[in-house]
Design a protein around this motif. Structure first.
Motif, PDB file in Angstrom:
ATOM      1  N   HIS A  75       0.969  -1.233   0.114  1.00 21.59           N
ATOM      2  CA  HIS A  75       0.120   0.072  -0.024  1.00 21.59           C
ATOM      3  C   HIS A  75       0.687   1.199   0.138  1.00 21.59           C
ATOM      4  O   HIS A  75       0.580   2.268  -0.877  1.00 21.59           O
ATOM      5  CB  HIS A  75      -1.099  -0.019   1.227  1.00 21.59           C
ATOM      6  CG  HIS A  75      -1.722   1.345   1.589  1.00 21.59           C
ATOM      7  ND1 HIS A  75      -1.750   1.825   3.009  1.00 21.59           N
ATOM      8  CD2 HIS A  75      -2.216   2.008   0.583  1.00 21.59           C
ATOM      9  CE1 HIS A  75      -2.205   3.084   2.725  1.00 21.59           C
ATOM     10  NE2 HIS A  75      -2.656   2.993   1.475  1.00 21.59           N
ATOM     11  N   ALA A 103      -4.122   2.224  -4.931  1.00 25.20           N
ATOM     12  CA  ALA A 103      -3.666   2.302  -3.497  1.00 25.20           C
ATOM     13  C   ALA A 103      -4.575   2.509  -2.525  1.00 25.20           C
ATOM     14  O   ALA A 103      -4.650   1.922  -1.439  1.00 25.20           O
ATOM     15  CB  ALA A 103      -2.543   3.327  -3.400  1.00 25.20           C
ATOM     16  N   THR A 150      -6.497  -0.787  -1.985  1.00 27.17           N
ATOM     17  CA  THR A 150      -5.748  -1.436  -1.202  1.00 27.17           C
ATOM     18  C   THR A 150      -5.774  -1.170   0.274  1.00 27.17           C
ATOM     19  O   THR A 150      -6.004  -2.007   1.146  1.00 27.17           O
ATOM     20  CB  THR A 150      -4.228  -1.649  -1.638  1.00 27.17           C
ATOM     21  OG1 THR A 150      -3.978  -1.856  -3.123  1.00 27.17           O
ATOM     22  CG2 THR A 150      -3.405  -2.606  -0.884  1.00 27.17           C
ATOM     23  N   PHE A 151      -6.131   0.079   0.591  1.00 25.00           N
ATOM     24  CA  PHE A 151      -6.106   0.465   2.054  1.00 25.00           C
ATOM     25  C   PHE A 151      -7.362   0.096   2.537  1.00 25.00           C
ATOM     26  O   PHE A 151      -7.394  -0.344   3.500  1.00 25.00           O
ATOM     27  CB  PHE A 151      -5.852   1.996   1.970  1.00 25.00           C
ATOM     28  CG  PHE A 151      -6.085   2.492   3.451  1.00 25.00           C
ATOM     29  CD1 PHE A 151      -5.096   1.929   4.593  1.00 25.00           C
ATOM     30  CD2 PHE A 151      -7.039   3.230   3.990  1.00 25.00           C
ATOM     31  CE1 PHE A 151      -5.130   2.602   5.903  1.00 25.00           C
ATOM     32  CE2 PHE A 151      -6.984   3.815   5.185  1.00 25.00           C
ATOM     33  CZ  PHE A 151      -6.283   3.317   6.329  1.00 25.00           C
TER      34      PHE A 151
END
Length: 136
Positions: free
Chosen positions: A71, A111, A114-115
């Motif tokens: 991340h 990203a 992903t978080f």
């Protein structure tokens, strides 16, 4: 403090310094054409990176997972691609660089997803033997 937290905080400070420098440049030159880039640098670079760092500091088990560092790398790469290109596009009127801005934006979006996965995923529950059991 988990390593990923430290990296996010250090990266946030770099973006804060860059954002302040651009703000000062705009004020001194009286040319505010790049204000959206300035805002993105401060919000995505400084504030959001610091929030990510705080989340991982408060959730060390999740910070220890490999995906946390993925991340960090993905988010930082996205910002490094997007933000300078956005600045050049706005401050210098270079519209040909817009695809670079879009590419960086897509990396940042990946990203953030992903978080989201990190936040909503369960962490393994340690057992008495030290082995990890099924997620909670």
């Amino acid at each position: 403090m988990p390593r990923v937290s430290e990296l996010f905080f250090k990266t946030a400070i770099v973006f804060l310094i860059v954002g302040i420098a651009i703000g000062l440049h705009m004020a001194i030159s009286q040319d505010h054409a790049a204000f959206p880039a300035h805002a993105h640098i401060n919000l995505l670079g400084w504030v959001t990176s610091a929030i990510f760092g705080g989340y991982y500091a408060l959730n060390p088990a999740k910070a220890a997972r490999r995906i946390a560092m993925i991340h960090y790398g993905l988010y930082t790469l996205g910002l490094v691609v997007m933000l300078p290109a956005l600045y050049l596009m706005l401050a210098k009127g270079n519209t040909a660089i817009e695809p670079v801005v879009a590419t960086g934006s897509m990396i940042v979006a990946a990203a953030v997803l992903t978080f989201g996965f990190v936040v909503f995923s369960s962490e393994p529950v340690p057992t008495a033997s030290g082995l990890k059991s099924a997620p909670r």
